[in-house]
Each structure stands twice: as C-alpha cells, then as structure tokens.
Design a protein around this motif. Structure first.
Motif, mmCIF file in Angstrom:
data_model
loop_
_atom_site.group_PDB
_atom_site.id
_atom_site.type_symbol
_atom_site.label_atom_id
_atom_site.label_comp_id
_atom_site.label_asym_id
_atom_site.label_seq_id
_atom_site.Cartn_x
_atom_site.Cartn_y
_atom_site.Cartn_z
ATOM 1 N N TYR A 94 0.829 -1.199 0.000
ATOM 2 C CA TYR A 94 0.000 0.000 0.000
ATOM 3 C C TYR A 94 0.870 1.258 0.000
ATOM 4 O O TYR A 94 1.834 1.374 0.760
ATOM 5 N N ARG A 95 0.510 2.167 -0.877
ATOM 6 C CA ARG A 95 1.179 3.460 -0.958
ATOM 7 C C ARG A 95 0.118 4.537 -1.143
ATOM 8 O O ARG A 95 -0.992 4.259 -1.588
ATOM 9 N N TRP A 96 0.485 5.752 -0.828
ATOM 10 C CA TRP A 96 -0.423 6.859 -1.084
ATOM 11 C C TRP A 96 -0.606 7.012 -2.591
ATOM 12 O O TRP A 96 0.368 7.023 -3.337
#
Length: 277
Positions: A94-96
């Motif tokens: 998960y990343r922005w």
C-alpha cells in the motif's frame, strides 16, 4: 457493483453475487421512496426517539439486504455439492495514490464502462423515449400526451395485470419509461398527472395529488415493488456484458420481477385487511 464481482475467482459465487446485487438499495430508489414516504407516512415520533418516516426508509433498506441474503442462501442450498471455495487474496504494497494515476485510472474505467454498456443503455433509452413520445395526443385531447403514446397504451394493458397489487393505470404508465432508471418514474408520474414542474417541484406537487387519489395499501405496495423490481437498464446491460449473453440477465430480470409482484401482492392484501384501503 456488478463489475466489481470480477475479483471473485469462483464463477458460481460470482454469478450468485451478480444475481443479488440489484437487491442492494441504490440512490436511484431514493426519489421514489422520498415521494411516497412523504405523501403517506405521517411525520411522527415512535418511542420518543425514532422518526416513523425514517424507520420506514430503514425498513426498505433492510428489506433489500435481507432479501439478498435469502436469495443467496437458496442458491447455496441448490448447489450443496459444490463445496466451499476459500478466498485467497494477495494484498499489494500500500502506498499513497498519486492524483495523476488515480485520474487516469478513473478515466480508463469510465471509458471501458461506456464502451461495454453505453451502447445498450443508449439504444434502450431511445426506445423508451420513442414509446413515451409517439404518437402525439390528438387534437382536442384533454388528458396528458403520454396517455395517448405507445407507452400509455402499454400501461393501460399492464393495468389489468397489476390490478391485483393495487397499481392504477397511472402507475403502470410511469413504470414503462421508469425502466430506463428508477428515478425516472417520479418524472413520468408528473407527466401522467399533467404537471408542468420538474425535479423537486414536481415531487412537491405530486405528493398531495397521489395522497388524495391512492390508498395507503397502493403506496406500500409500490414501495415494496421498488425494493425488488429490476427497473434499471444499466444494471441489466452490465449483467449482460459480465456474463457474455442474455441468459442470466433474463433469469435475473424474471426472478426479480416475480419477487416484486409476489411481495407487492402480499403487502397490498395485508394492508387492505388492516384497513389501509
């Protein structure tokens, strides 16, 4: 929601999910719910806490959820020997999200949807417009123009079928263009009752009219009808594209209309027995 079922690897589970997805209450039902609840359900408090109109709306949402669970349970019983399929999903890192990537992704998904479903929706919408607009009212006609159209004639024929569940010919006429989308039924009712207003103004004028001409049993029957009836061309078109044929959309449409008619019939008869006529 129907397109999101692609993440389900098992075809049978995916198909059941597609079949029950239309039972989930969507925003398109809200204009119809708001019109009927405001016209027929009194503004009063229940138990000193809850608003009666809010409870009715909550009950409509709950009815769709419970019905979906019941249909899924029946489908599961029908294939008891299929065995359970474990759900395994590999979660990504998960990343922005980046706004540019998000915008491109949304644009691509919108184009895919329009290419796959837009043609069917456009064709059926044009057909419904044609049925609702032609032929025009003859000279000296006193009723609304839609009454003399093909949709009006179809509605008059449907009135015989829908009489046992309390639907008048005006309701039946509104159901025909309402197949394009559920919320269109409110505008169609306004057209049938020859209202010149549109949007919220039409709904405000419609409330007193239908409250004076419909019975409570009819209103409750129509509310229940909209819980089940698949009056949404885009949904049917999406199911057709996701299942690569017309077999499952027709099955889904048939069982949902059957559920809608049966539930409305029971609701109407119970309401009449309790003095709602």
């Amino acid at each position: 929601g129907i397109m999101a079922t692609r993440s389900i690897p098992n075809w049978r589970d995916r198909l059941v999910t597609i079949m029950i997805a239309p039972l989930m209450t969507c925003s398109a039902r809200l204009p119809v719910y708001a019109l009927l609840i405001a016209a027929f359900i009194p503004q009063q408090t229940v138990g000193g806490i809850f608003n009666l109109q809010g409870l009715v709306l909550f009950g409509l949402y709950l009815g769709g959820i419970v019905s979906a669970m019941a249909v899924a349970a029946v489908a599961k019983l029908a294939r008891r020997n299929a065995g359970a399929t474990p759900l395994l999903m590999e979660l990504p890192t998960y990343r922005w999200p980046r706004l540019r990537g998000l915008a491109i992704g949304l644009w691509e998904r919108a184009l895919i949807f329009l290419r796959r479903v837009g043609g069917i929706i456009l064709a059926v919408t044009i057909l419904l417009w044609f049925l609702s607009s032609f032929p025009g009212a003859p000279e000296g006609a006193t009723g609304p123009a839609i009454e003399y159209s093909f949709a009006g004639r179809i509605g008059a024929l449907l009135a015989v079928v829908f009489a046992p569940i309390g639907f008048s010919w005006q309701i039946c006429i509104a159901l025909v263009p309402g197949m394009a989308a559920r919320e269109v039924a409110v505008g169609a009712l306004g057209t049938v009752y020859a209202l010149s207003a549109t949007g919220d103004d039409a709904a405000a004028q419609l409330g007193p009219l239908i409250a004076g001409s419909w019975s409570l049993a009819t209103a409750l029957s129509l509310l229940v009808w909209f819980i089940f009836a698949p009056q949404c061309i885009s949904t049917i078109a999406a199911v057709r594209r996701e299942t690569n044929g017309w077999r499952y959309p027709l099955i889904m449409t048939g069982y949902l209309f059957g559920l809608a008619y049966a539930a409305s019939f029971v609701t109407y008869r119970i309401a009449l027995a309790l003095g709602g006529g």
